[in-house]
Design an enzyme around this catalytic site. Structure first.
Site, PDB file in Angstrom:
ATOM      1  N   ASP A 245      50.443  18.597  31.324  1.00 22.60           N
ATOM      2  CA  ASP A 245      49.861  18.951  30.255  1.00 22.60           C
ATOM      3  C   ASP A 245      48.286  18.590  30.547  1.00 22.60           C
ATOM      4  O   ASP A 245      47.545  18.059  29.482  1.00 22.60           O
ATOM      5  CB  ASP A 245      50.208  17.957  29.016  1.00 22.60           C
ATOM      6  CG  ASP A 245      50.251  16.479  29.312  1.00 22.60           C
ATOM      7  OD1 ASP A 245      50.020  16.128  30.308  1.00 22.60           O
ATOM      8  OD2 ASP A 245      50.789  15.913  28.313  1.00 22.60           O
TER       9      ASP A 245
ATOM     10  N   CYS B 146      48.655  14.341  33.465  1.00 23.48           N
ATOM     11  CA  CYS B 146      49.821  13.835  34.046  1.00 23.48           C
ATOM     12  C   CYS B 146      49.510  12.558  34.862  1.00 23.48           C
ATOM     13  O   CYS B 146      50.351  11.521  34.998  1.00 23.48           O
ATOM     14  CB  CYS B 146      50.332  14.878  35.044  1.00 23.48           C
ATOM     15  SG  CYS B 146      49.148  15.382  36.561  1.00 23.48           S
TER      16      CYS B 146
ATOM     17  N   HIS C 191      49.500  17.975  40.729  1.00 20.81           N
ATOM     18  CA  HIS C 191      50.279  17.375  39.589  1.00 20.81           C
ATOM     19  C   HIS C 191      50.774  15.931  40.000  1.00 20.81           C
ATOM     20  O   HIS C 191      51.075  15.836  41.193  1.00 20.81           O
ATOM     21  CB  HIS C 191      51.440  18.106  39.033  1.00 20.81           C
ATOM     22  CG  HIS C 191      52.307  17.477  38.012  1.00 20.81           C
ATOM     23  ND1 HIS C 191      51.985  17.584  36.655  1.00 20.81           N
ATOM     24  CD2 HIS C 191      53.518  16.862  38.097  1.00 20.81           C
ATOM     25  CE1 HIS C 191      53.073  16.828  36.059  1.00 20.81           C
ATOM     26  NE2 HIS C 191      53.934  16.367  36.938  1.00 20.81           N
TER      27      HIS C 191
ATOM     28  N   HIS D  70      45.175  27.157  29.919  1.00 23.19           N
ATOM     29  CA  HIS D  70      46.602  27.771  30.408  1.00 23.19           C
ATOM     30  C   HIS D  70      46.618  26.595  31.626  1.00 23.19           C
ATOM     31  O   HIS D  70      45.817  26.653  32.447  1.00 23.19           O
ATOM     32  CB  HIS D  70      46.401  29.286  31.002  1.00 23.19           C
ATOM     33  CG  HIS D  70      46.155  30.161  29.903  1.00 23.19           C
ATOM     34  ND1 HIS D  70      45.777  31.340  30.227  1.00 23.19           N
ATOM     35  CD2 HIS D  70      46.170  29.917  28.559  1.00 23.19           C
ATOM     36  CE1 HIS D  70      45.720  32.039  28.869  1.00 23.19           C
ATOM     37  NE2 HIS D  70      45.779  31.273  27.861  1.00 23.19           N
TER      38      HIS D  70
END
Length: 208
Positions: free
Chosen positions: A13, A16, A120, A201
């Site tokens: 999101d 992280c 991520h 996005h």
């Protein structure tokens, strides 16, 4: 020490890094807002250290930027959070299996571990066995006199190398991605970040 090093997945999101740090430090993966404020306060309190040359943007501009929940954290934020908690943060990069250690110059006595796939951050923890509940996780490790955390380090590296073999990372310079929301194609991390920042996005899939 019996057990396995496990990857605890943190939601994708844009926060992280902060939530992964919150999990390993405080057993709380919803700390992004609070930790962004910690970083902004630290940076604004020392404009000499956190200069435009260091941050890549003006001090006050950076502080506003890092408070935006859509913006991603990286090395600067990890080094500030290591000092905030008084613990080393080891960030393992799956693509290179390199470990970047933040806070090491301060000789902290404890360390936590994160894993990074190019886009991520997730948390790493020691679990008594595979699929054990998270409440059994050991997330904080004592740093020994030789500045390692003992056998855990080898177990963490094995996990990272296993993920590397499975190509569970994103080659952020050259990969091609498709946005899962609007299906647009982008090349490289720079374009992906720009698209994410422009549209909000963040659901990208790699495609060849």
């Amino acid at each position: 020490m019996e057990g396995v090093v496990v990857r605890r997945v943190i939601p994708s999101d844009n926060s992280c890094l902060f939530n992964a740090v919150g999990y390993v430090m405080d057993n709380d993966n919803q700390k992004a807002t609070e930790l962004r404020q910690v970083i902004a306060a630290t940076v604004s309190s020392d404009p000499e250290k956190y200069s435009e040359a260091f941050l890549g943007k003006k001090n006050e501009e950076y502080c506003a930027w890092i408070l935006d929940p859509e913006k991603w954290g990286g090395a600067i934020e990890l080094s500030i959070l290591a000092d905030h908690y008084g613990r080393e943060i080891a960030a393992y990069d799956i693509q290179t299996s390199r470990c970047d250690l933040y806070g090491q110059e301060s000789n902290y006595q404890e360390r936590v571990m994160l894993i990074y796939d190019g886009l991520h951050y997730d948390a790493l923890a020691m679990s008594p066995f595979d699929d054990a509940p998270e409440e059994f996780d050991q997330r904080i490790f004592a740093v020994r006199k030789d500045r390692t955390i003992g056998p855990v380090e080898g177990l963490a590296l094995n996990l990272v190398k296993d993920q590397q073999r499975k190509r569970s990372y994103t080659d952020t310079a050259n990969f091609t991605l498709r946005c899962g929301v609007c299906q647009i194609g982008v090349i490289g991390q720079k374009e992906a970040v720009e698209h994410a920042q422009a549209t909000g996005h963040v659901n990208f899939q790699e495609y060849k």
